[in-house]
Structure formats: C-alpha cells, structure tokens
Design a protein around this motif. Structure first.
Motif, PDB file in Angstrom:
ATOM      1  N   MET A 113      11.746   7.799 -46.737  1.00  0.00           N
ATOM      2  CA  MET A 113      10.806   7.184 -46.467  1.00  0.00           C
ATOM      3  C   MET A 113      10.435   7.630 -45.001  1.00  0.00           C
ATOM      4  N   THR A 114       9.153   7.649 -44.632  1.00  0.00           N
ATOM      5  CA  THR A 114       8.596   7.596 -43.408  1.00  0.00           C
ATOM      6  C   THR A 114       8.493   6.263 -42.764  1.00  0.00           C
ATOM      7  N   PRO A 115       9.253   5.844 -41.830  1.00  0.00           N
ATOM      8  CA  PRO A 115       9.316   4.342 -41.156  1.00  0.00           C
ATOM      9  C   PRO A 115       8.205   4.076 -40.389  1.00  0.00           C
ATOM     10  N   SER A 116       7.774   5.216 -39.489  1.00  0.00           N
ATOM     11  CA  SER A 116       6.494   4.799 -38.603  1.00  0.00           C
ATOM     12  C   SER A 116       5.285   5.031 -39.445  1.00  0.00           C
ATOM     13  N   VAL A 117       4.632   3.928 -39.792  1.00  0.00           N
ATOM     14  CA  VAL A 117       3.610   4.098 -40.722  1.00  0.00           C
ATOM     15  C   VAL A 117       2.378   3.583 -40.176  1.00  0.00           C
ATOM     16  N   ILE A 118       1.253   4.744 -40.234  1.00  0.00           N
ATOM     17  CA  ILE A 118      -0.006   4.561 -39.898  1.00  0.00           C
ATOM     18  C   ILE A 118      -0.597   3.469 -40.768  1.00  0.00           C
ATOM     19  N   CYS A 119      -1.184   2.233 -40.316  1.00  0.00           N
ATOM     20  CA  CYS A 119      -1.816   1.391 -41.116  1.00  0.00           C
ATOM     21  C   CYS A 119      -3.250   0.858 -40.562  1.00  0.00           C
ATOM     22  N   ALA A 120      -3.935   0.292 -41.613  1.00  0.00           N
ATOM     23  CA  ALA A 120      -5.236  -0.406 -41.324  1.00  0.00           C
ATOM     24  C   ALA A 120      -4.949  -2.005 -41.405  1.00  0.00           C
TER      25      ALA A 120
END
Length: 228
Positions: free
Chosen positions: A7-14
């Motif tokens: 998984m990608t731990p640093s997630v771009i969120c809204a």
C-alpha cells in the motif's frame, strides 16, 4: 503478500466540504484519478474519482436523456443524477459506499475485489481510520518487483510428468496422463484441443511445474467429418 506490504501510506485525500472544483484541481495537480474522502477525525467517509466528475453542468457534459428515458426512470434516480451533475461539494458527488480492507488482507483478495467490483483503488483501514491505499498501480509494482520462481528439482522425468497431470487435474482443458511425456526435463504435450488459448494455457501450466525446462506442444484440433 499483504495489503500493508504494497500500500501507499501517504495518501492524498479530499474533505467532504471541499468544492468540486478544488477536488478536481487536486486530482490534476497530483496526477491521480481518485482519492479517499476523510472527515476531520480522519475517518473514511467516501471516495471521489474521475468518474464522479465526468458529467458536470459546468463543462456541459451533463447527461442528455430523452423524454422517454426520463419517463421510465425513477424520481430517485433522476434526483441522484441531478445532484451528481450540479452538486457543489465533494460530499454531494462522492461515492459514499466504499469497499475497504485492512492491512492483513492478501493482495490476491484485493485483486479479485478490484476485478469483481470494477474499481481501481481500495483504501486500507486501521481502527476505522485511513492507513493507506492500494491501487492497481501498487499491484503492478508488486509484480514488477517479484522474482520468477527458481526451478530446483531432482525429480525424474516420470515424476515431473505426474506433477504436470496433477497440476491440470481440475482444469476442463486438461490432458490425460498418456498425453504428457517428459524427456530430459522437456514436457511434450499431445492431444486434441479446441482453441489456441488452450494450447497456451497447457504450456504455461506445464512450465509452472518444478523441473520443466521447456514445454513443446504437439496438439491438434478435432477432425471435422464432411456431411454426406
């Protein structure tokens, strides 16, 4: 491998209160096609993707329905579409029903979820909060990083042939035991097949068996007798 491994731990969120235009800009600036939506406490409340923004009144891409289609559509569907095309915030247009997994979910299960549900990304939760995300790209990277299986086998040709037959036993396109012959580690496959795909599948299945150096197909199609 598990979700936590890829998984990608640093997630771009809204955020739910973000405007549709702000969300679209964030997708474009980060070169992504979708992102999770989290509330002020970090809890996952939805996901927004390009498909949620495809039909919008601002760009003149809203759905054009004929009167007949509208007549036979439920008011609920019509109202839902209107909100999707005219809503101003992420909360209005996001997909609220999100398929998620935890960090211990095998990536084989995630791949099956993606295919079955037609989705490109799966959020990973820890104690109800977003911990990461697995995308199709993550799975492809895992494949690119994987090493092919190393063939180490002291088995005899007869044992290898038996292993090939055993590997095929539950396949409808399997060959019978007498049609699998191994000589010096080379698998010779004989028999009748219905398609080129069967030939490729048989060769690939044989090559997955330890000790097989090469797979050679000696396969043929059924003979069609002319009508009298």
């Amino acid at each position: 491998m598990l979700a936590i491994d890829v998984m990608t731990p640093s997630v771009i969120c809204a955020q739910p209160e973000m405007t549709v235009q702000e969300a679209a800009k964030r997708l474009v600036e980060n070169g992504i096609s979708g992102m999770p939506v989290v509330d002020a406490n970090g809890a996952l409340v939805g996901i927004i993707s390009e498909s949620d923004l495809l039909h919008r009144v601002e760009t003149g891409t809203e759905s054009k329905r004929s009167r007949w289609i509208e007549l036979f559509s439920s008011t609920r569907d019509l109202a839902s579409t209107f909100v999707k095309e005219h809503g101003r915030t992420v909360a209005d247009v996001m997909t609220a029903s999100v398929i998620s997994v935890d960090g211990q979910t095998p990536i084989a299960d995630i791949a099956e979820l993606m295919e079955k549900c037609g989705i490109k990304r799966v959020p990973v939760l820890r104690a109800g909060k977003l911990a990461g995300i697995v995308t199709r790209a993550n799975l492809i990277r895992a494949l690119a990083s994987a090493s092919p299986p190393v063939q180490h086998s002291a088995a005899s040709d007869r044992e290898i042939a038996e292993a090939i037959v055993a590997a095929l036993h539950d396949k409808r396109w399997a060959l019978s035991k007498e049609n699998v012959i191994v000589k010096d580690g080379v698998a010779h496959l004989w028999g009748v097949i219905q398609s080129e795909e069967e030939e490729r599948a048989l060769c690939i299945a044989a090559l997955e068996v330890q000790g097989v150096k090469e797979a050679r197909a000696h396969l043929s199609y059924p003979t069609i007798m002319p009508l009298m």
